[in-house]
Design a protein around this motif. Structure first.
Motif, PDB file in Angstrom:
ATOM      1  N   SER A 185       0.848  -1.187   0.000  1.00 36.36           N
ATOM      2  CA  SER A 185       0.000   0.000   0.000  1.00 36.36           C
ATOM      3  C   SER A 185       0.883   1.237   0.000  1.00 36.36           C
ATOM      4  O   SER A 185       2.026   1.199   0.455  1.00 36.36           O
ATOM      5  N   ASN A 233      -2.156  -5.396  -6.134  1.00 37.18           N
ATOM      6  CA  ASN A 233      -0.940  -4.862  -5.516  1.00 37.18           C
ATOM      7  C   ASN A 233      -0.366  -5.844  -4.490  1.00 37.18           C
ATOM      8  O   ASN A 233       0.056  -5.444  -3.393  1.00 37.18           O
ATOM      9  N   SER A 247       2.633   1.742  -6.070  1.00 37.96           N
ATOM     10  CA  SER A 247       2.273   0.719  -7.044  1.00 37.96           C
ATOM     11  C   SER A 247       3.446  -0.225  -7.252  1.00 37.96           C
ATOM     12  O   SER A 247       4.600   0.184  -7.255  1.00 37.96           O
ATOM     13  N   ASN A 294      -0.806  -7.521  -9.926  1.00 39.27           N
ATOM     14  CA  ASN A 294      -0.655  -6.065  -9.886  1.00 39.27           C
ATOM     15  C   ASN A 294      -1.975  -5.370  -9.616  1.00 39.27           C
ATOM     16  O   ASN A 294      -1.995  -4.287  -9.009  1.00 39.27           O
ATOM     17  N   ASP A 308       4.314  -1.541  -9.871  1.00 35.33           N
ATOM     18  CA  ASP A 308       4.759  -1.516 -11.264  1.00 35.33           C
ATOM     19  C   ASP A 308       6.257  -1.273 -11.427  1.00 35.33           C
ATOM     20  O   ASP A 308       6.867  -1.802 -12.339  1.00 35.33           O
ATOM     21  N   SER A 348       8.270  -6.612 -11.004  1.00 38.80           N
ATOM     22  CA  SER A 348       6.887  -6.354 -11.395  1.00 38.80           C
ATOM     23  C   SER A 348       6.777  -5.774 -12.804  1.00 38.80           C
ATOM     24  O   SER A 348       5.695  -5.754 -13.374  1.00 38.80           O
TER      25      SER A 348
END
Length: 124
Positions: free
Chosen positions: A25, A77, A28, A74, A30, A53
């Motif tokens: 949290s 998350n 992201s 993803n 990514d 990721s």
């Protein structure tokens, strides 16, 4: 604020399975590498597995190769560590950690954000 929360640990018999989750949290996944580490009493923290990721590339320590599988969702998350054929020597506190970037590494010092850990005990 960047936060990682592990869950899924517990007591399991040798040969059993567990799935650990690492929920992120405040950021992201990514652009991060997420790693799973473990630390047994009296031993140094060691890398178990990690996943990039960005492209999904993965790494496994030799001790868990063929038994553990790392994956990511993803959309949620969250990163998972599926642990099969567990052995007593897998007993440890398992931590997930995040590293900004895309390069796969299992060096503890390369990871700046850590979860609180979850206990995994493999015993009959």
């Amino acid at each position: 604020q960047l936060q990682l929360v592990e869950s899924g640990g517990g007591l399991v018999q040798p040969g059993g399975s567990l799935r650990l989750s690492c929920a992120a949290s405040g950021f992201s996944l990514d652009n991060f590498v997420i790693g799973w580490f473990r630390q047994a009493p009296g031993k140094e923290r060691e890398g178990v597995s990690c996943i990039s990721s960005s492209d999904g590339s993965t790494y496994y320590a030799d001790s868990v190769k063929g038994r553990f599988t790392i994956s990511r969702d993803n959309a949620k998350n969250t990163v998972y560590l599926q642990m099969n054929k567990l052995k007593p020597e897998d007993t440890a506190v398992y931590y997930c950690a995040a590293r900004l970037g895309r390069v796969i590494t299992m060096s503890v010092r390369d990871f700046g954000s850590w979860g609180q850990g979850t206990q995994v005990t493999v015993s009959s």
